[in-house]
Design a protein around this motif. Structure first.
Motif, PDB file in Angstrom:
ATOM      1  N   ALA A 251      23.880  57.605  62.055  1.00  0.00           N
ATOM      2  CA  ALA A 251      24.884  56.505  62.364  1.00  0.00           C
ATOM      3  C   ALA A 251      24.967  55.560  61.443  1.00  0.00           C
ATOM      4  O   ALA A 251      25.975  55.246  60.976  1.00  0.00           O
ATOM      5  N   SER A 252      23.902  55.203  60.659  1.00  0.00           N
ATOM      6  CA  SER A 252      23.973  54.054  59.560  1.00  0.00           C
ATOM      7  C   SER A 252      24.785  54.641  58.306  1.00  0.00           C
ATOM      8  O   SER A 252      25.282  53.654  58.041  1.00  0.00           O
ATOM      9  N   VAL A 253      24.801  55.716  57.906  1.00  0.00           N
ATOM     10  CA  VAL A 253      25.400  56.275  56.941  1.00  0.00           C
ATOM     11  C   VAL A 253      27.198  55.909  57.216  1.00  0.00           C
ATOM     12  O   VAL A 253      27.804  55.378  56.494  1.00  0.00           O
ATOM     13  N   LEU A 254      27.587  56.579  58.171  1.00  0.00           N
ATOM     14  CA  LEU A 254      28.999  56.229  58.745  1.00  0.00           C
ATOM     15  C   LEU A 254      29.225  55.055  58.829  1.00  0.00           C
ATOM     16  O   LEU A 254      30.431  54.403  58.220  1.00  0.00           O
ATOM     17  N   THR A 255      28.446  54.239  59.569  1.00  0.00           N
ATOM     18  CA  THR A 255      28.782  52.814  59.632  1.00  0.00           C
ATOM     19  C   THR A 255      29.266  52.067  58.272  1.00  0.00           C
ATOM     20  O   THR A 255      29.728  51.146  57.894  1.00  0.00           O
ATOM     21  N   THR A 256      27.749  52.390  57.339  1.00  0.00           N
ATOM     22  CA  THR A 256      27.830  51.543  56.191  1.00  0.00           C
ATOM     23  C   THR A 256      29.200  51.941  55.461  1.00  0.00           C
ATOM     24  O   THR A 256      29.589  51.029  54.688  1.00  0.00           O
ATOM     25  N   PHE A 257      29.511  52.978  55.295  1.00  0.00           N
ATOM     26  CA  PHE A 257      30.803  53.407  54.452  1.00  0.00           C
ATOM     27  C   PHE A 257      31.957  52.780  54.954  1.00  0.00           C
ATOM     28  O   PHE A 257      33.094  52.256  54.364  1.00  0.00           O
TER      29      PHE A 257
ATOM     30  N   GLY B  79      30.699  62.898  44.202  1.00  0.00           N
ATOM     31  CA  GLY B  79      30.090  64.023  44.493  1.00  0.00           C
ATOM     32  C   GLY B  79      28.801  63.907  45.205  1.00  0.00           C
ATOM     33  O   GLY B  79      28.787  64.203  46.454  1.00  0.00           O
ATOM     34  N   VAL B  80      27.980  63.004  45.016  1.00  0.00           N
ATOM     35  CA  VAL B  80      26.683  62.561  46.008  1.00  0.00           C
ATOM     36  C   VAL B  80      27.136  61.824  46.853  1.00  0.00           C
ATOM     37  O   VAL B  80      26.480  62.004  48.338  1.00  0.00           O
ATOM     38  N   GLY B  81      27.812  60.800  46.877  1.00  0.00           N
ATOM     39  CA  GLY B  81      28.278  59.748  47.892  1.00  0.00           C
ATOM     40  C   GLY B  81      28.922  60.290  49.119  1.00  0.00           C
ATOM     41  O   GLY B  81      28.625  60.210  50.252  1.00  0.00           O
ATOM     42  N   PHE B  82      30.174  61.143  48.568  1.00  0.00           N
ATOM     43  CA  PHE B  82      30.958  61.727  49.746  1.00  0.00           C
ATOM     44  C   PHE B  82      30.142  62.759  50.614  1.00  0.00           C
ATOM     45  O   PHE B  82      30.333  62.887  51.676  1.00  0.00           O
ATOM     46  N   ASN B  83      29.253  63.494  49.522  1.00  0.00           N
ATOM     47  CA  ASN B  83      28.346  64.615  50.197  1.00  0.00           C
ATOM     48  C   ASN B  83      27.614  63.830  51.439  1.00  0.00           C
ATOM     49  O   ASN B  83      27.438  64.349  52.477  1.00  0.00           O
ATOM     50  N   PHE B  84      27.039  62.828  50.975  1.00  0.00           N
ATOM     51  CA  PHE B  84      26.271  61.976  51.946  1.00  0.00           C
ATOM     52  C   PHE B  84      27.005  61.554  53.316  1.00  0.00           C
ATOM     53  O   PHE B  84      26.649  61.924  54.269  1.00  0.00           O
ATOM     54  N   LEU B  85      28.263  60.911  53.144  1.00  0.00           N
ATOM     55  CA  LEU B  85      28.978  60.484  54.075  1.00  0.00           C
ATOM     56  C   LEU B  85      29.350  61.899  55.119  1.00  0.00           C
ATOM     57  O   LEU B  85      29.005  61.703  56.265  1.00  0.00           O
ATOM     58  N   ILE B  86      29.931  62.884  54.532  1.00  0.00           N
ATOM     59  CA  ILE B  86      30.296  63.787  55.436  1.00  0.00           C
ATOM     60  C   ILE B  86      29.214  64.678  56.239  1.00  0.00           C
ATOM     61  O   ILE B  86      29.369  65.200  57.122  1.00  0.00           O
TER      62      ILE B  86
END
Lengths: 464, 464, 464
Positions: A251-257, B79-86
């Motif tokens: 949940a933190s990742v989604l919110t942070t973005f 590359g690493v950031g959007f991978n993290f998000l999705i």
């Protein structure tokens, strides 16, 4: 540094010689112990319950914290290197300090096993958090002093919170994060440098240093479920702590973005937020990780803590530096202090609202260890003790930080000048940079120099 | 992005609140469950069978896939950031989707434990593979949509292949790799950009971005045995899956180096091959990992799949871009599509040729779960169902990709212009680069400027 | 390379087809085996005792050794890439060689399980250490030859030391580190390049390559407890090996920082020391890891070995290059040879002084396996055999290295010219560098070129 470190090494050897022994699970007499206790298999050795989690925690301490601090353009050696130094020193000292408070056997010896190694890593985490506030502004000797006292304070507050108050805090929202953050922030406040802007040009990142920092972020993020479950109860305790932490972090990742893209002009994302606030859910789930907080409760904790954390980076850090005179290099107030306090509060509320209908009769007793001296405690009262634990952690951080800050302010520790902060050159042999080499030897440059020379000659002749 | 992400966060909290609960192994009533089922030790909690593998899979998803996609010179953040998000978004959605299809309890709740976390990571892997084809050419919102539908499609095809067809696919050659790759390739085909050459100068790597990508490669390579064994049968199943995958991967490395050095002028090695085709054996061993494929069978699978994969990078990728109008940034056709199909075929053949003399009577039943509804199925027929599963995976990839590609083609998602592809500047605050700073402030440069100035002055005076 | 690698691949497939099978724990007949042996749970499958440690060892081999060798400014591809190649080749060959010597079943087949995978990784570690001495100076084909013979020699000396002499060496101070280091150093001595200074400018690091190398250092450091315990006895053996190694490593870090800061002018730290000598404690604890060496004994081992290791980097490496004509790129003499010998000696002394009063009667028998053929051996005599093992390891390293060095000196292997050592350009397609691109296209540069051109024109006109 040399006197300090080698002195410490020898002191450690002596103290370990006097005090530290293997416990019954790591001693060759384990086979006799097994027979005595009627343990049917080697697998019941705590090693097999906890070693995989221990290794994950170990990676968080050395690679996670270490690489998270490599984001500065010219302080990556100091970030990962001094983290290595103080963590390795701290775990030795923590084995002793925590041993004296928690693990002292009848024969006056500290008996160690894999759980002690995990706890030593935990203890050191508090000091590494404090390092985050001071990153780039202190000498390695100051860091050793910070760690020496930090571990000592940690062992005492941990004893008060876990043993005397009988609060639960398996992932250390209070004991590790809240304490460590306020300890570091107070030190940073005492060591305030009004002229720090002299090294402003070194306070940012470069492209590849931000990628290095993502190594730290990701290993912290991935292994945080192990952190919050490493010393949880065997069986459902470890299992549930993993699930809760996994969900809070997701949940933190989604919110942070989301918040990061709101905050910037043009909706661009800021690497500082992604590197840090994505971890807030793990911090905030430290106290309640073992409780029946429910999966959606975990999502809510991750959601709220990373909103606050990201906004902290945007608004609070500049405010604190300007108004409160607290220079917080890594923004630990946003990643550890606030989410740690949230974690303590969540823990208190969740504990207070625990009931037999949700936990089951035995489950309630097991989860909160309502046995022996506290056999008659109710969930409600436990909530109060949890809250008390949070205040102890904050108090130890503030008072301890003020004292240790005062010691570190003495002009004997070789701290860097304001203009040399955030610069590895002060403490490290830094290799000459490729770019400079290349520039000097670059064909274009030579070409340019050649033309200049010939121009100069022609000019001289034409002007003569 | 912000509306999308925060909307998703809140929807997740509500859906988890309605549907998701702890299962009996992660609930405080585990102790009652143990007593009821006569389970003698906490170690029989599935947590201890699967958690180490889960953590390895988790590292593959976030560090493995993430860093593998840092190879572009100016798209490492993306590359690493959007991978993290999705991935973080996808695992939440996957817990729900897979829960509705596989884990719905009698009370209408999804009961989750460590196996669900592994399956959620697996599900997300399919979308990350699809991301590989689109890397640098889509916006984060498009990626969220790609993931939303990708996870949904995955849950359905997985249900059909594993439950209805009763095919085996523990490492997901078909379910994860084949589906994910064709899903991504079809999307990339729909989103074809004829003028992509405008950002040609950003499509390559630089020295250090290639080293970063090796972090991804190695963590994928090392932990692939855990990937293919994570949800395999307890005991010999997990053990055998590890051995088979380890051997296939080892063979892939040797072969990739050989083919790569043949292909290039002067016998030089190409980092693109080493970063990718070395992993083909892991992909191709996904379906048959638990079968008695024999150690040398595993070597043959690794050998063949990486030959095809490496040749794919050399010949097929340019051909596909030119002729089929499929722009495949990471070459997922070579790493996931072809080895995935090989894996499906190998699985079908190995299953069809299974016999009681090799597996033992009980072993055959356990390995293929010939129980209950499929108690009378023979190995031969199982082979047919495996092949059918492969076609389902391809069909879902192609049809799903076409549909989702159509949605993503709508001009509302903020995708980058052709000239801005592969550039982090579009979505990230990128730090000013050290090199530029250094160049501007470099003594040589200043020196050159100084000479130029003085020459200019002299010249003016001499010419006047 | 291509002929060599593909030839090897096919040879491996054939040899595995003839010789290698699953053992009873990774075979589908495990369920029958369980019933026969009355094993109550799948958890007693050795997989669950050893797989987490195996994965850590696997990370050490591929990321640890690989990234440790990325420190050179222009040989990072070769460091991590060739490490990948020879390790992946070596583990296949090691499964066969070690299988023939240790695991041959009555039916003439090698039966493999997770312990074989660990041992194969161990075996390869010896060759990777040897690679460290030759880094940047040999071709990939030479490395394959080095590995082919290295693994063969390893299997023989391991058989002599562990089986014939019945010495204990769970973490391989003697078998892995001492052998591997002397093997590599002797090869490097035979391949001495008097004109190596021609590539002097490539022998150093740059800022970010040093940070990459820290990834290797830290993963080696963190997972070394798993290395030294991976094949230790179930139960207290693995548990104790972890504690001892953890402590030795912690002591090493403190000591290395102290010595490194003494040695340099201005007390600055040297990254070479931090990257390497911090690991000396792990090497030196390899033989005695399972023994009752006591926690403070472990600290002493870490303390002493890293003092010697750091001083080795400062004084011995330059001396060896100048006087002994041994060019040791990574300084393996300091990290593996000397600490390995220390480890062998510590093991011999600790074994010789073992007593029933410390170990317990059963504990002594279990720890040293005083059973069957060696049932009557005493601890004292065991100490002698341990010392004999150390000499065997050294002898195999020296003699084997001389022989293989002679083979590698043949002018058929395509080794790089002196001026091309430490340069990835020779074996890899290296991407054009960002810096050069930027320089050529940099506004300042263009501006400079513009001024030069106009000056030139003016000058010509003014001079005409």
């Amino acid at each position: 540094l040399q006197n300090f470190s080698s002195g410490k090494s020898i002191a450690m050897i002596i103290l370990f010689g006097v005090f530290v022994r293997y416990n019954e699970e790591s001693d060759t007499r384990w086979i006799e112990h097994r027979r005595r206790k009627n343990i049917s298999t080697n697998l019941e050795n705590d090693f097999y319950y906890r070693y995989p989690s221990f290794q994950d925690v170990h990676v968080m301490i050395f690679v996670g914290f270490g690489f998270l601090m490599t984001f500065l353009k010219r302080y990556s050696f100091g970030g990962v290197g001094f983290n290595f130094l103080i963590a390795a020193f701290g775990i030795q000292w923590a084995l002793l300090m925590q041993g004296w408070f928690h693990y002292l056997d009848d024969d006056g010896k500290i008996k160690i096993g894999v759980e002690n190694l995990i706890n030593a890593d935990f203890c050191v985490a508090g000091c590494l958090i404090a390092y985050g506030a001071c990153l780039g502004k202190v000498s390695p000797v100051q860091l050793m002093v910070l760690t020496l006292f930090g571990v000592t304070l940690f062992a005492v507050e941990e004893y008060i919170i876990l043993e005397l108050l009988h609060a639960k805090d398996p992932g250390g929202s209070m004991v590790i994060h809240t304490f460590g953050a306020y300890y570091g922030l107070t030190i940073s406040w005492v060591l305030y440098r009004p002229m720090l802007s002299q090294s402003k040009h070194l306070q940012g990142s470069v492209y590849h240093s931000d990628v290095f920092a993502m190594i730290g972020t990701l290993f912290l993020w991935m292994y945080w479920p192990s952190f919050n479950s490493a010393i949880a109860d065997h069986g459902d305790g470890q299992h549930r702590a993993v699930i809760n932490t996994y969900l809070a972090l997701a949940a933190s990742v989604l919110t942070t973005f989301a918040i990061s893209s709101i905050s910037q002009k043009h909706g661009k994302l800021d690497m500082v937020h992604i590197q840090n606030a994505t971890l807030a859910g793990g911090v905030a789930m430290g106290t309640a990780s073992e409780f029946m907080i429910t999966p959606y409760g975990s999502l809510i904790v991750g959601f709220c803590s990373s909103i606050i954390s990201t906004f902290g980076y945007i608004f609070l850090t500049p405010f604190m530096e300007k108004t409160l005179k607290i220079q917080d290099t890594c923004g630990i107030h946003n990643l550890h202090a606030m989410p740690g306090v949230i974690g303590g509060i969540v823990g208190a509320i969740t504990a207070a609202s625990a009931s037999e209908s949700v936990y089951g009769q035995e489950g309630l007793i097991n989860t909160f260890d309502f046995k022996e001296a506290v056999a008659n405690r109710t969930a409600n009262i436990q909530g109060g003790y949890q809250a008390a634990g949070l205040f102890v952690a904050i108090a130890f951080g503030l008072v301890g930080g003020a004292l240790v800050g005062g010691i570190l302010k003495l002009p004997i520790w070789g701290d860097p000048a304001d203009a040399n902060c955030f610069d590895d050159e002060v403490y490290w042999e830094v290799p000459e940079d490729e770019d400079e080499n290349m520039l000097s030897s670059h064909p274009n440059m030579n070409h340019a120099r050649g033309i200049l020379k010939s121009l100069d000659i022609k000019l001289k002749s034409s002007c003569s």
